[in-house]
Design a protein around this motif. Structure first.
Motif, PDB file in Angstrom:
ATOM      1  N   THR A 102       0.849  -1.195   0.000  1.00 38.66           N
ATOM      2  CA  THR A 102       0.000   0.000   0.000  1.00 38.66           C
ATOM      3  C   THR A 102       0.885   1.246   0.000  1.00 38.66           C
ATOM      4  O   THR A 102       2.099   1.147   0.188  1.00 38.66           O
ATOM      5  CB  THR A 102      -0.874   0.047   1.269  1.00 38.66           C
ATOM      6  OG1 THR A 102      -0.005   0.204   2.400  1.00 38.66           O
ATOM      7  CG2 THR A 102      -1.699  -1.216   1.437  1.00 38.66           C
ATOM      8  N   THR A 107      -2.939   5.499   1.060  1.00 40.19           N
ATOM      9  CA  THR A 107      -3.962   4.446   1.102  1.00 40.19           C
ATOM     10  C   THR A 107      -4.640   4.483   2.468  1.00 40.19           C
ATOM     11  O   THR A 107      -3.974   4.606   3.492  1.00 40.19           O
ATOM     12  CB  THR A 107      -3.321   3.060   0.902  1.00 40.19           C
ATOM     13  OG1 THR A 107      -2.491   3.089  -0.246  1.00 40.19           O
ATOM     14  CG2 THR A 107      -4.382   1.975   0.749  1.00 40.19           C
ATOM     15  N   GLY A 108      -5.951   4.386   2.467  1.00 38.95           N
ATOM     16  CA  GLY A 108      -6.673   4.373   3.740  1.00 38.95           C
ATOM     17  C   GLY A 108      -6.921   5.756   4.314  1.00 38.95           C
ATOM     18  O   GLY A 108      -7.466   5.878   5.399  1.00 38.95           O
ATOM     19  N   SER A 146      -7.250   4.637  -2.165  1.00 36.42           N
ATOM     20  CA  SER A 146      -7.778   3.290  -1.908  1.00 36.42           C
ATOM     21  C   SER A 146      -6.911   2.189  -2.498  1.00 36.42           C
ATOM     22  O   SER A 146      -7.283   1.040  -2.489  1.00 36.42           O
ATOM     23  CB  SER A 146      -9.161   3.159  -2.545  1.00 36.42           C
ATOM     24  OG  SER A 146      -9.035   3.195  -3.959  1.00 36.42           O
ATOM     25  N   SER A 197      -7.120  -0.453   1.936  1.00 35.96           N
ATOM     26  CA  SER A 197      -7.208   0.402   3.123  1.00 35.96           C
ATOM     27  C   SER A 197      -7.246  -0.451   4.385  1.00 35.96           C
ATOM     28  O   SER A 197      -6.612  -0.127   5.395  1.00 35.96           O
ATOM     29  CB  SER A 197      -8.472   1.264   3.066  1.00 35.96           C
ATOM     30  OG  SER A 197      -8.457   2.067   1.911  1.00 35.96           O
TER      31      SER A 197
END
Lengths: 161, 599
Positions: free
Chosen positions: B63, B67-68, B75, B100
């Motif tokens: 990730t 991300t998240g 995402s 995420s």
């Protein structure tokens, strides 16, 4: 008239932005598990619905609270827990029929995670890209919906006649 | 750390060992995350000569720091491994919710190594990680697997899984997460299958920290405003999905038709985003944190192509549609659903069928041999071929190798519309010269999401470029490639770049991470990622002379339409491109460049 939060699931695209901005606002981090609004996903039907405190007129959480830490703020329409009075007994969490009160933080320094409508300026509404969350006087919000439906009916009638 | 979670999960499938390692702060800053961090971890640990389907190959889920987060469309994750289709580095990007959730469980990346003795799946519940037997899941489709896992545990878990195609080592099998989002290209699902790893499920309760909350909110507001002001991100994509491109690209004479023999599909209207919206669309769907919501939920209510699910995307519509001379949108949508269930990359699937159709038309493939009437335009046969491929049955066993190996088997590799054995997507570069350079130099073979030159050449974003000239295209391509590296590594979606520029992305990245980037350093990280991928490929034996295009595109003039008479002038662009990259004149990454970037 008191404002209220209204959910329109048909407009929800499932983006979870509500959870992200909520946890950022209240917990200072991106963490859906601490968000006061939760996107519930029905994967087989590809449907998502945001669920949060309905700020009931007769809140069972307020009734159940043994120390009177829960009050309804009539101005912004929010049912609010006063963290200074809260003794952490979890009664509110147990009786809430919607399941929207949870605990946040470490056990020694925990607090309740419950929607307080961001003191009248809900972040989730502000950032919702699909317009699935609305906040305002219910008569005004519903008036807009009625108007939209009326336009649709008018078109149908005009076509039919 | 802010943005990053600071931990890497390592799962040794040989010995069923799970360990957690700290993420090095400097490494994170230099390679950002996702595609960059994943590639760096992979490069440091794996012999580039490794056989892609051998246990010694590793599979990395990575990730990015955004991300998240609520950073626009934050995402994404990348699956990094050595590709069984191309033999190059593979980095396949996907959104949804799973990436995420991996962050919320506390990890920036997972490194899978070795091979499980028997089929397994992994349960990640914050710091609890278990390896479980997947005997009862082997052979199941992606949707069946997701259904089973969520019912067995909790539907709060997010899943990433392979379908039968990954198990059967189809060279372009993908990994499906959240049921219908795909880490689609380059066969990453086959690598997962080769490890006997059926699925990964994850649930987390930890937060992604933000270095500067107020600054972030300010930058986010501005970014969202720009998304709202852009015709592409506020109108085209939400209204019609990526399929908005069908009519636009067709009007430019760039919609590859009948395996790139032509550039105009006369029935384009029937398979357009407009037709999809009118006939099959149920609603839009967004990945986590995304204000665009380009995802389509479609329903074919009855008939032989009955089905319900996500898709089809533009590339999919084109691959099963125009490229196979098929104008039946329901059949195309059905082919998409089957791909999702079996875990197949729709682009390589559709284009491999198109390649087989041309070979069939020319008598290279015969009825007796393939047991299927693969005439151009035969929708039923196309749909049947998809199912056969996922199961490697009949002709499906040949198609499962991708178009290049199929065509080469008959001594006619020129039928394959691919670079480095990966098939091109839905843009004929004869009418979009920059896209030709992008296809030729992409580090994972034929690909549109390494430097999307269609944007300036066809869509006029961020500014309009003449699609037929080669002038200036090398520089544009380099900048697009480096910026795409940054975007992919950060964990946001490439589609944001229709509205956001490097400065916006820089501000999002810096306000979340507080890592002390300058905008120049961020762009240099993109260049570093690009060069690292190139260096890996060279060590894997992919030489610069593979920076080429299918003969048809450089030798055979486009027969009709706005691009009539054009071929791709690749050589001119390549020379300039190598020079701008600071590589040797024949395309090797120099020691000076490696030192400059600190690879």
């Amino acid at each position: 008239m008191q404002k209220t939060l209204l959910i329109n699931p048909k407009k929800c695209t499932g983006c979870r932005t509500c959870e992200l901005v909520c946890s950022l606002e209240h917990e200072g981090e991106f963490n859906p598990s601490l968000s006061r609004v939760t996107m519930i996903n029905f994967p087989e039907e590809i449907v998502t619905i945001p669920v949060t405190c309905f700020h009931c007129q007769e809140p069972s959480c307020r009734q159940a609270c043994p120390v009177g830490a829960i009050e309804k703020d009539d101005e912004i329409g929010a049912v609010v827990i006063d963290d200074n009075q809260c003794i952490g007994c979890n009664m509110c969490l147990m009786v809430c029929p919607i399941g929207v009160i949870s605990m946040a933080g470490s056990s020694s320094k925990s607090h309740h995670a419950k929607c307080n409508l961001c003191d009248g300026e809900p972040e989730c509404v502000d950032f919702c890209p699909g317009g699935a969350l609305e906040y305002g006087r219910p008569d005004e919000v519903l008036w807009e919906r009625k108007k939209k439906m009326a336009k649709h009916l008018r078109n149908l009638l005009e076509e039919a006649i | 750390m802010s943005g990053w979670m600071g931990q890497i999960l390592r799962i040794d499938l040989d010995n069923e060992q799970v360990t957690v390692e700290r993420l090095d702060r400097q490494l994170a800053k230099d390679y950002i995350g996702a595609r960059g961090l994943g590639t760096k971890l992979f490069y440091d640990e794996v012999d580039p000569k490794v056989e892609p389907l051998a246990p010694e190959n590793k599979l990395i889920f990575a990730t990015g720091p955004l991300t998240g987060t609520a950073a626009v469309s934050g995402s994404r994750y990348n699956v990094v491994t050595k590709s069984p289709l191309t033999g190059t580095i593979a980095a396949s990007n996907s959104g949804g919710y799973f990436p995420s959730e991996l962050k919320y469980a506390g990890y920036d990346a997972i490194v899978f190594e070795g091979k499980a003795e028997k089929p397994v799946y992994i349960v990640i519940d914050d710091d609890q990680v278990e390896i479980k037997s997947a005997d009862n899941l082997w052979g199941k489709t992606t949707l069946e697997t997701d259904n089973y896992l969520r019912s067995e545990y909790s539907d709060k878990f997010k899943t990433a899984t392979i379908g039968p195609a990954g198990e059967n080592l189809v060279k372009f099998a993908c990994i499906m997460n959240d049921r219908e989002r795909a880490a689609g290209r380059s066969g990453v699902g086959a690598v997962m299958g080769s490890k006997n790893l059926k699925a990964v499920m994850v649930r987390g309760t930890q937060g992604v920290q933000v270095a500067n909350k107020d600054k972030f909110k300010q930058v986010l507001k501005k970014s969202l405003d720009k998304i709202k002001e852009s015709g592409v991100t506020n109108e085209g994509l939400p209204a019609l999905g990526t399929a908005v491109l069908v009519n636009i690209v067709n009007e430019h004479g760039n919609l590859p038709t009948r395996n790139f023999q032509e550039g105009i599909f006369k029935e384009a209207e029937q398979i357009s985003g407009e037709s999809l919206a009118d006939e099959l669309l149920v609603k839009n769907k967004a990945c986590a944190g995304c204000p665009i919501g380009c995802g389509r939920v479609s329903l074919v209510p009855d008939g032989e192509y009955e089905g319900f699910g996500e898709g089809p995307e533009y590339e999919t519509i084109w691959a099963f549609g125009a490229d196979c001379d098929i104008d039946n949108l329901k059949a195309i949508t059905k082919a998409n659903f089957i791909c999702n269930e079996l875990g197949l990359d729709t682009i390589t699937m559709g284009t491999t069928i198109a390649c087989a159709m041309e070979m069939y038309e020319d008598g290279v493939l015969t009825d007796e041999e393939i047991g299927l009437n693969l005439e151009f335009g035969n929708a039923q046969a196309m749909v049947e071929a998809v199912g056969l491929t996922g199961k490697r049955e009949g002709i499906g066993d040949l198609l499962a190798e991708g178009s290049y190996r199929l065509a080469e088997r008959y001594g006619k590799p020129e039928y394959s519309m691919s670079t480095k054995k990966q098939e091109y997507p839905a843009y004929d570069p004869r009418g979009s010269q920059g896209m030709g350079l992008e296809y030729a130099t992409s580090n994972r073979g034929g690909c549109h999401v390494r430097g999307y030159m269609t944007s300036p050449e066809i869509l006029g974003v961020p500014e309009s470029l003449d699609p037929f000239t080669v002038e200036g295209k090398a520089e544009w391509t380099k900048i697009f490639q480096d910026l795409t590296g940054v975007v992919d590594a950060s964990g946001i979606c490439l589609f944001t770049t229709f509205a956001l520029d490097a400065e916006d992305i820089y501000k999002l990245l810096e306000s979340v991470t507080g890592a002390g980037y300058t905008e120049e350093e961020m762009m240099q990280a993109g260049e570093r990622i690009w060069n690292l991928e190139r260096v890996f490929n060279a060590k894997a034996g992919i030489e610069p002379d593979e920076d080429k295009l299918a003969k048809r595109l450089v030798e055979k003039p486009m027969p009709e339409g706005p691009a009539e008479g054009k071929v791709v002038d690749l050589e001119t662009m390549l020379d300039e491109y190598y020079e701008l990259r600071g590589w040797s004149s024949n395309g090797e990454v120099t020691e000076e460049k490696i030192a400059e970037l600190g690879i």
